[in-house]
Design a protein around this motif. Structure first.
Motif, PDB file in Angstrom:
ATOM      1  N   VAL A   1      29.400   8.559  38.516  1.00 27.20           N
ATOM      2  CA  VAL A   1      30.407   9.258  37.711  1.00 27.20           C
ATOM      3  C   VAL A   1      29.706   9.967  36.548  1.00 27.20           C
ATOM      4  CG1 VAL A   1      32.518   9.045  36.350  1.00 27.20           C
ATOM      5  CG2 VAL A   1      32.169   7.570  38.336  1.00 27.20           C
ATOM      6  N   LEU A   2      29.811  11.297  36.544  1.00 20.57           N
ATOM      7  CA  LEU A   2      29.159  12.115  35.517  1.00 20.57           C
ATOM      8  C   LEU A   2      30.225  12.816  34.676  1.00 20.57           C
ATOM      9  CD1 LEU A   2      26.466  13.787  37.794  1.00 20.57           C
ATOM     10  CD2 LEU A   2      26.238  11.692  36.439  1.00 20.57           C
ATOM     11  N   GLU A   3      29.954  12.975  33.399  1.00 17.02           N
ATOM     12  CA  GLU A   3      30.866  13.664  32.482  1.00 17.02           C
ATOM     13  C   GLU A   3      30.200  14.940  31.991  1.00 17.02           C
ATOM     14  OE1 GLU A   3      33.974  12.608  31.961  1.00 17.02           O
ATOM     15  OE2 GLU A   3      33.651  10.784  33.136  1.00 17.02           O
ATOM     16  N   GLY A   4      30.981  16.021  31.853  1.00 15.46           N
ATOM     17  CA  GLY A   4      30.456  17.301  31.390  1.00 15.46           C
ATOM     18  C   GLY A   4      31.410  18.428  31.750  1.00 15.46           C
ATOM     19  N   HIS A   5      30.885  19.510  32.304  1.00 14.55           N
ATOM     20  CA  HIS A   5      31.670  20.675  32.725  1.00 14.55           C
ATOM     21  C   HIS A   5      31.068  21.140  34.046  1.00 14.55           C
ATOM     22  CE1 HIS A   5      32.996  25.099  31.803  1.00 14.55           C
ATOM     23  NE2 HIS A   5      33.777  24.520  32.711  1.00 14.55           N
ATOM     24  N   PHE A   6      31.809  20.934  35.128  1.00 10.77           N
ATOM     25  CA  PHE A   6      31.267  21.132  36.464  1.00 10.77           C
ATOM     26  C   PHE A   6      32.095  22.121  37.276  1.00 10.77           C
ATOM     27  CE2 PHE A   6      30.427  16.833  35.006  1.00 10.77           C
ATOM     28  CZ  PHE A   6      29.045  16.762  35.117  1.00 10.77           C
ATOM     29  N   ARG A   7      31.405  22.944  38.077  1.00 10.99           N
ATOM     30  CA  ARG A   7      32.079  23.750  39.105  1.00 10.99           C
ATOM     31  C   ARG A   7      31.984  22.952  40.396  1.00 10.99           C
ATOM     32  NH1 ARG A   7      32.312  29.379  39.003  1.00 10.99           N
ATOM     33  NH2 ARG A   7      30.281  29.341  37.960  1.00 10.99           N
ATOM     34  N   LEU A   8      33.148  22.557  40.918  1.00 11.89           N
ATOM     35  CA  LEU A   8      33.217  21.754  42.132  1.00 11.89           C
ATOM     36  C   LEU A   8      33.044  22.638  43.362  1.00 11.89           C
ATOM     37  CD1 LEU A   8      36.300  19.638  41.026  1.00 11.89           C
ATOM     38  CD2 LEU A   8      33.873  19.089  40.720  1.00 11.89           C
ATOM     39  N   ALA A   9      32.790  22.015  44.511  1.00 13.04           N
ATOM     40  CA  ALA A   9      32.634  22.766  45.761  1.00 13.04           C
ATOM     41  C   ALA A   9      33.874  23.599  46.069  1.00 13.04           C
ATOM     42  CB  ALA A   9      32.342  21.802  46.916  1.00 13.04           C
TER      43      ALA A   9
ATOM     44  N   GLY B   1      35.447  25.290  43.978  1.00 15.17           N
ATOM     45  CA  GLY B   1      35.498  26.408  43.043  1.00 15.17           C
ATOM     46  C   GLY B   1      36.203  26.049  41.743  1.00 15.17           C
ATOM     47  N   ARG B   2      36.930  24.942  41.742  1.00 18.92           N
ATOM     48  CA  ARG B   2      37.628  24.513  40.535  1.00 18.92           C
ATOM     49  C   ARG B   2      36.633  23.910  39.541  1.00 18.92           C
ATOM     50  NH1 ARG B   2      43.040  24.574  40.769  1.00 18.92           N
ATOM     51  NH2 ARG B   2      43.326  22.793  39.384  1.00 18.92           N
ATOM     52  N   HIS B   3      37.045  23.797  38.284  1.00 14.76           N
ATOM     53  CA  HIS B   3      36.217  23.216  37.232  1.00 14.76           C
ATOM     54  C   HIS B   3      36.776  21.848  36.858  1.00 14.76           C
ATOM     55  CE1 HIS B   3      34.607  27.319  35.593  1.00 14.76           C
ATOM     56  NE2 HIS B   3      34.601  27.267  36.916  1.00 14.76           N
ATOM     57  N   SER B   4      35.895  20.959  36.408  1.00 13.33           N
ATOM     58  CA  SER B   4      36.319  19.625  36.005  1.00 13.33           C
ATOM     59  C   SER B   4      35.366  19.068  34.966  1.00 13.33           C
ATOM     60  CB  SER B   4      36.358  18.689  37.217  1.00 13.33           C
ATOM     61  OG  SER B   4      36.773  17.395  36.828  1.00 13.33           O
ATOM     62  N   GLY B   5      35.866  18.172  34.134  1.00 13.41           N
ATOM     63  CA  GLY B   5      35.050  17.472  33.154  1.00 13.41           C
ATOM     64  C   GLY B   5      34.405  16.227  33.726  1.00 13.41           C
ATOM     65  N   THR B   6      34.797  15.844  34.933  1.00 17.66           N
ATOM     66  CA  THR B   6      34.228  14.671  35.595  1.00 17.66           C
ATOM     67  C   THR B   6      33.763  15.077  36.980  1.00 17.66           C
ATOM     68  OG1 THR B   6      35.740  13.214  34.407  1.00 17.66           O
ATOM     69  CG2 THR B   6      34.695  12.306  36.367  1.00 17.66           C
ATOM     70  N   TYR B   7      32.582  14.625  37.343  1.00 19.58           N
ATOM     71  CA  TYR B   7      32.037  14.903  38.671  1.00 19.58           C
ATOM     72  C   TYR B   7      31.590  13.597  39.296  1.00 19.58           C
ATOM     73  CZ  TYR B   7      29.099  16.792  42.368  1.00 19.58           C
ATOM     74  OH  TYR B   7      28.542  17.087  43.589  1.00 19.58           O
ATOM     75  N   ILE B   8      31.925  13.410  40.546  1.00 15.66           N
ATOM     76  CA  ILE B   8      31.481  12.236  41.287  1.00 15.66           C
ATOM     77  C   ILE B   8      30.281  12.682  42.124  1.00 15.66           C
ATOM     78  CG2 ILE B   8      32.115  10.380  42.866  1.00 15.66           C
ATOM     79  CD1 ILE B   8      33.880  10.606  40.285  1.00 15.66           C
TER      80      ILE B   8
ATOM     81  N   LEU C   1      37.595  23.726  29.364  1.00 17.72           N
ATOM     82  CA  LEU C   1      36.174  23.488  29.109  1.00 17.72           C
ATOM     83  C   LEU C   1      35.428  24.811  28.939  1.00 17.72           C
ATOM     84  CD1 LEU C   1      35.824  20.693  31.792  1.00 17.72           C
ATOM     85  CD2 LEU C   1      36.081  20.369  29.323  1.00 17.72           C
ATOM     86  N   CYS C   2      35.830  25.828  29.725  1.00 18.02           N
ATOM     87  CA  CYS C   2      35.258  27.170  29.554  1.00 18.02           C
ATOM     88  C   CYS C   2      35.625  27.720  28.178  1.00 18.02           C
ATOM     89  CB  CYS C   2      35.768  28.124  30.636  1.00 18.02           C
ATOM     90  SG  CYS C   2      35.084  27.831  32.284  1.00 18.02           S
ATOM     91  N   ARG C   3      36.895  27.545  27.792  1.00 17.82           N
ATOM     92  CA  ARG C   3      37.352  28.047  26.489  1.00 17.82           C
ATOM     93  C   ARG C   3      36.608  27.372  25.329  1.00 17.82           C
ATOM     94  NH1 ARG C   3      42.331  27.992  29.289  1.00 17.82           N
ATOM     95  NH2 ARG C   3      42.991  26.052  28.314  1.00 17.82           N
ATOM     96  N   GLN C   4      36.166  26.118  25.552  1.00 12.98           N
ATOM     97  CA  GLN C   4      35.405  25.403  24.527  1.00 12.98           C
ATOM     98  C   GLN C   4      33.943  25.845  24.512  1.00 12.98           C
ATOM     99  OE1 GLN C   4      35.793  21.140  24.971  1.00 12.98           O
ATOM    100  NE2 GLN C   4      37.990  21.305  25.338  1.00 12.98           N
ATOM    101  N   GLY C   5      33.557  26.651  25.506  1.00 15.72           N
ATOM    102  CA  GLY C   5      32.177  27.136  25.577  1.00 15.72           C
ATOM    103  C   GLY C   5      31.172  26.146  26.116  1.00 15.72           C
TER     104      GLY C   5
END
Length: 190
Positions: free
Chosen positions: A13-21, A23-30, A180-184
């Motif tokens: 479990v990773l935290e950050g700003h991710f582009r998922l497969a 195409g969506r964005h998420s603050g959590t990536y598995i 997350l994009c808006r936060q830069g």
């Protein structure tokens, strides 16, 4: 089994700003490969899928390449032998030159053959839907879908029995509506 502890211990479990497969964005990536590089963790989770679908009668387990190859293998191994003594087969779908999933390498099914589909992390269900369509096009029968992690909290319906070893509610955003994009925050490709 404490799956949250297992995910934490493997660093999945990773935290950050991710582009998922998807195409969506998420603050959590598995990061599923942190799980699958650990044979004990993989065996434990695939064992849960196998136990859940043990009475479904699957004679083959199918997963999409890449992670689904490992999961199909281990789930088929744990399902064991069929009443006639044959081992449940593991099969995988892979992408062709145009990015479409295909069965290659001589993989085939018979009409009505019971097949279990497995995959790693559910976000939108796109790859699973492709595998389901591919399996159905062979005339085989889908007995269920098993996932390691459902990050949609049960919001995706495949129209067949479904089981996830672990359910999480993890927000994802369309790229043009991503806070997350808006936060830069820097975007990490997955």
């Amino acid at each position: 089994m404490d799956i949250d502890a297992l995910l934490k211990s493997t660093g999945a479990v990773l935290e950050g700003h991710f582009r998922l497969a998807s195409g969506r964005h998420s603050g959590t990536y598995i990061e599923k490969f942190r799980i699958m590089e650990n044979p004990e963790a993989t065996a434990a989770l695939c064992g849960l899928i196998a136990d859940h679908f043990r009475d479904a009668g699957a004679t083959a387990v199918v997963g999409p390449a890449m992670g689904g190859v490992i999961l199909a293998y281990e789930t088929a191994k744990q399902l064991g032998r069929l009443p006639d003594g044959r081992q449940v087969r593991d099969v995988f779908a892979e992408k062709d030159g145009e990015g479409l999933l295909i069965f290659d390498r001589g993989f085939a099914f018979t009409s009505g053959q019971p097949v279990l589909v497995v995959d790693d992390v559910l976000t939108t269900g796109g790859s699973v839907r492709q595998v389901l369509s591919l399996v159905e096009s062979t005339g085989a029968t889908i007995v269920g879908v098993g996932m390691l992690i459902d990050r949609t909290n049960g919001s995706v319906d495949f129209g067949v029995p479904f089981y996830a070893c672990h359910v999480m509610e993890v927000e994802s955003f369309a790229p043009d509506d991503c806070p997350l994009c808006r936060q830069g925050l820097p975007l990490v490709e997955t």
